[in-house]
Design an enzyme around this catalytic site. Sequence first.
Site, PDB file in Angstrom:
ATOM      1  N   VAL A  72      18.877  43.569  50.689  1.00 31.57           N
ATOM      2  CA  VAL A  72      19.262  44.149  49.404  1.00 31.57           C
ATOM      3  C   VAL A  72      18.100  44.070  48.433  1.00 31.57           C
ATOM      4  O   VAL A  72      17.382  43.063  48.380  1.00 31.57           O
ATOM      5  CB  VAL A  72      20.476  43.387  48.814  1.00 31.57           C
ATOM      6  CG1 VAL A  72      20.780  43.876  47.407  1.00 31.57           C
ATOM      7  CG2 VAL A  72      21.683  43.543  49.710  1.00 31.57           C
ATOM      8  N   CYS A  73      17.916  45.147  47.654  1.00 33.00           N
ATOM      9  CA  CYS A  73      16.968  45.120  46.543  1.00 33.00           C
ATOM     10  C   CYS A  73      17.593  45.859  45.368  1.00 33.00           C
ATOM     11  O   CYS A  73      18.782  46.177  45.387  1.00 33.00           O
ATOM     12  CB  CYS A  73      15.628  45.732  46.940  1.00 33.00           C
ATOM     13  SG  CYS A  73      15.694  47.510  47.251  1.00 33.00           S
ATOM     14  N   ALA A  74      16.812  46.153  44.361  1.00 35.67           N
ATOM     15  CA  ALA A  74      17.372  46.757  43.156  1.00 35.67           C
ATOM     16  C   ALA A  74      17.846  48.190  43.389  1.00 35.67           C
ATOM     17  O   ALA A  74      18.969  48.544  43.028  1.00 35.67           O
ATOM     18  CB  ALA A  74      16.351  46.711  42.016  1.00 35.67           C
ATOM     19  N   MET A 100      21.267  47.447  44.524  1.00 39.57           N
ATOM     20  CA  MET A 100      22.212  46.852  43.585  1.00 39.57           C
ATOM     21  C   MET A 100      22.718  47.877  42.573  1.00 39.57           C
ATOM     22  O   MET A 100      23.794  47.715  41.995  1.00 39.57           O
ATOM     23  CB  MET A 100      21.565  45.676  42.864  1.00 39.57           C
ATOM     24  CG  MET A 100      21.273  44.486  43.768  1.00 39.57           C
ATOM     25  SD  MET A 100      22.771  43.748  44.498  1.00 39.57           S
ATOM     26  CE  MET A 100      23.506  42.969  43.058  1.00 39.57           C
TER      27      MET A 100
END
Length: 375
Positions: A72-74, A100
């Site tokens: 997961v990242c932004a 996210m």
Amino acid sequence: MTVNIWTAADVARKVIDNKELFILDVRNADAFADWKIEGHKFNYLNIPYFELLDGVEEILPQIPTDIEILVVCAKEGSSIMVAELLAEAGLEVAYLEGGMKSWSMYIEPVKVGELSGGGELYQFVRLGKGCLSYMAVNEGEAAIIDAVRFTDVFIKFAEEKGVQIKHVFDTHLHADHISGGRHIASQTGAAYYLPSKDAEEVVFDFTPLTDDLTVKLGNSEIEVGALYSPGHTIGSTSFVIDKKYLLTGDILFIDSIGRPDLAGLADDWVRDLRQTLYSRYRSLAEDLIVLPAHFMIIEELNEDGTVGKRLGDLFVENHGLNVEDEEVFRSMVTDNLPPQPNSYEEIRHVNMGKVTPSNEEQTEMEIGPNRCAVR
């Protein structure tokens, strides 16, 4: 190994179905500490992606091989890169499509229960933001309470249920997320209700939401009744639906109570908050199921994915309902509060109709956890 792509809906099912998941979050440490994807059986490793630019070999011993792995990242890009490196190292891995940002926007409709005469009540759970919206349906009609800004979710759901949206309510002028209430009303011809005491600065038309206002769905006895319950805001209003459910807005949560400071009037509103929680609510039937407008932690979710609990149980278990000394209560809800919501002043102005930011700007305003509660 190939890299799999998971949507926010896929991750939501892992949360609601209580599944195990290992999340490698490659955002910066401060972003991860502030806000992450929560699950009952989730484990985490936070390594900023720039520390992995030269490879993932050093972190491989920290990554399990017996449960599913999600990177997961932004916004997606960094997680794709890291997921590909892990796949090259022989791991089966997925990344979250949209990062996210997509998690913040996803909404999962969950049925809360039956209403009289064949009606139904649904809770729309925005897992990434902790927002909870509601739709009561019966005899071809629907009422919506505390809708978030993704209007198409509610309109399409009503179409699938074959019902017409007749009433749209906001329990108060929201400060932590952008309301979709008046926009749903304008698209469907429904009446939009907002408490007048919260609406002194709004620049659009609305129907005043007043104490004891009651609307009926269809020709049945299902009633949606308003109960003035100030404290989070001066106009905060709760709803009793079908004499079974108490929708508390941001006044009472499962594990906490609402904060009175988001309009800068904490000292003025503390007495209202205490009167609502310790007097108005105490006069209600304890068998009512409390359904708040937000949840704060994953433990507040029931096994079926809903957020709700019997009022009588909260009188016993919720710490905010068990502070006998008024000065101790005042200190609790005015001193040492958690940080205020991201862009809360700007969000209030959006909900007043004073500004109309783009969709991208609205997304940025809402990024991060909700912070409507006293913790």
